[in-house]
Motif scaffolding. Sequence first.
Motif, PDB file in Angstrom:
ATOM      1  N   CYS A 157       0.828  -1.202   0.000  1.00 59.08           N
ATOM      2  CA  CYS A 157       0.000   0.000   0.000  1.00 59.08           C
ATOM      3  C   CYS A 157       0.867   1.259   0.000  1.00 59.08           C
ATOM      4  O   CYS A 157       1.895   1.329   0.680  1.00 59.08           O
ATOM      5  CB  CYS A 157      -0.926   0.042   1.215  1.00 59.08           C
ATOM      6  SG  CYS A 157      -2.373  -1.023   1.034  1.00 59.08           S
TER       7      CYS A 157
ATOM      8  N   SER B 259      -5.239  -2.177  -3.872  1.00 58.11           N
ATOM      9  CA  SER B 259      -5.146  -2.023  -5.324  1.00 58.11           C
ATOM     10  C   SER B 259      -6.467  -2.426  -5.964  1.00 58.11           C
ATOM     11  O   SER B 259      -7.071  -3.428  -5.573  1.00 58.11           O
ATOM     12  CB  SER B 259      -4.006  -2.874  -5.899  1.00 58.11           C
ATOM     13  OG  SER B 259      -4.219  -4.234  -5.615  1.00 58.11           O
TER      14      SER B 259
ATOM     15  N   ARG C  19      -0.502   0.276 -11.169  1.00 65.12           N
ATOM     16  CA  ARG C  19      -0.102  -1.083 -11.533  1.00 65.12           C
ATOM     17  C   ARG C  19       1.158  -0.964 -12.369  1.00 65.12           C
ATOM     18  O   ARG C  19       1.279  -0.074 -13.196  1.00 65.12           O
ATOM     19  CB  ARG C  19      -1.183  -1.808 -12.329  1.00 65.12           C
ATOM     20  CG  ARG C  19      -0.861  -3.279 -12.571  1.00 65.12           C
ATOM     21  CD  ARG C  19      -1.940  -3.961 -13.395  1.00 65.12           C
ATOM     22  NE  ARG C  19      -1.730  -5.396 -13.448  1.00 65.12           N
ATOM     23  CZ  ARG C  19      -0.925  -6.011 -14.314  1.00 65.12           C
ATOM     24  NH1 ARG C  19      -0.249  -5.293 -15.212  1.00 65.12           N
ATOM     25  NH2 ARG C  19      -0.790  -7.323 -14.302  1.00 65.12           N
TER      26      ARG C  19
END
Length: 632
Positions: free
Chosen positions: A110, A125, A254
């Motif tokens: 995180c 996510s 990502r």
Amino acid sequence: MLSSKKLRIDTCLHLVCEIATMKIILHMLLFFLVLVKSDGQITEQPLSKIAIHSAVPAFHDGASIKAYPTLLGLKGEDAEWVTVELQHSKPSDDDWIGVFSPAKFNASTCYFENDSKEQAPYICSAPIKYSFANYSNSGYAKTGKTTLKFLIINQRADFSFALFSGGLSDPKLVAYSNFISFANPKAPLYPRLALGKSWDEMTVTWTSGYNINEATPFVMWGVKGERPMHSPAGTLTFHRNSMCGSPARTVGWRNPGFIHTSFLRNLWPNTKYTYKMAHRLSNGTYIWSKKMYSFVSPPFPGQESLQRVVIFGDMGKAERDGSNEYNNYQPGSLNTTDQLINDIDNIDAVFHIGDLVYSNGYISQWDQFTSQVEPIASVVPYMVASGNHERDAPGSGSFYDGNDSGGECGVPAETTFYVPAENRAKFWYSTDYGMFHFCIADTEHDWREGTEQYKFIEQCFASVDRKKQPWLIFAGHRVLGYSSDKYYAAEGSFDEPMGRAHLQKLWQKYKVDIAFYGHVHNYERSCPIYENHCVNPEKSHYSGTVNGTIHVVVGGAGAHLSEFAQINTTWSVYKDYDHGFVKMTAFNHSSLLFEYKKSKDGKVYDSFTISRDYRDVLACVHDGCEPTTLAS
């Protein structure tokens, strides 16, 4: 003591000031509405509806989820259908399945935007896609059993599927599946061509999981039957700290993998070349792309041959498996994509003028988009422009200070796609395709007179030899010309504030043929126009001197549609509240065909032709005359 007359005067003056102030406030409000809403009513990314930071574990034995096959891409495929079976003893119509990649999702990675001491959420996510459990079975809430199919593309990591109850706003993790993966998750994928800085150059850009310390990227290419050549590729990537804000920096982050670009130079004009991407590993073995691709090299600037260019904006992406169906976010995207794929043998180049993906800070969506357009971009140059959903982020140097990019501030767009700009952070550039000369603006940076971009635009117009390249095209994302969109109409100018006021004299002076825009999600064509007045009465066939520039809004390639104002503007020739794109065909130096096609059927709904000689381009028009002298 003030006289009653003076009181009346002061009162009147006060009222005048109040009215003037209210007018200013109203104008500013309308200006704000245009900036915020002129690209449509729905600007939320579907994944943003998921309150993933609020997710809590709620496992129980009555829920299970299974995915298969577990190993994908055994024959080199970069996309496969995955079946997901689930059971839930306490089913609800709010249950949904999230697809996560990497498969292991927890709070260990995180990132905290403001305070690193705040409590870590259970999941930090967002999924790469999602679907409600009842999508393929309306009786799921009664039976608690269903089967769904997801189309999974290779995104350099493994995948898992998680069942949540509580809807998108209050997610409770009930069960998660086994992990699945591709046989080679790092394989070179999703090639996209682009025109280089010289006419005899084509660039090939692709994505892989290999950094340069693991493997050396290159392209093998050449003419069929001849000895192939090998061209090295440069490698780029970007990181979380390259992002300018949330969600790109937080829940939407990502790893984008590695972006490679190779420059294929000294091409013969109008010649078919084949190519294949590859990576040479440190042990001497080679990893090749799934197949041999091909393209036809560009014509020499000014060369007379059949040349066909497609242009549109705001296509976005959509999922062929029906996932991410929130508000039917990009309803026309797949239709446009499929029409171009079906007609690819009759297309020479594509221009996508901004709002490419609508990822809005969810980086996984860039892979989804490059996969969607691969059948187009791997065959013909796929040229892009920057839009608000690529670039705009507060305090990042963009001309507009909103956060339409979701914190991306242009970085994924500038890295994922190559454009022949001197500085890709300043996304303006010129490019040639035979008899066409294109000047592509970056409307997310200041274009006004005196700016660096304004000087570029004028130089781009001035540098073209109209004898060789008679078709001069301007394009940018926001509408700097004319639009009957209801928000622009409310502002009163029917364009982006300060838009054509600074550029119309350039369009007229250099006799720009057509100016294209996206941003507004519909189609509209103006008459040849200058300073709000039609300067040519024709509508379907223009011959001789045209006298002004035709302005075209072609932002309806995929995103939710934008409504027109109720006002019938005198300069608007054709409007369409539907998804579509434009195709231009240059037959020679004197003849051009313009066609607007709908994405749902590929049929032509609006068209015109231009027929003229070189002397017509040179002809004197209002504010577009070369100086003369009486001297002999």
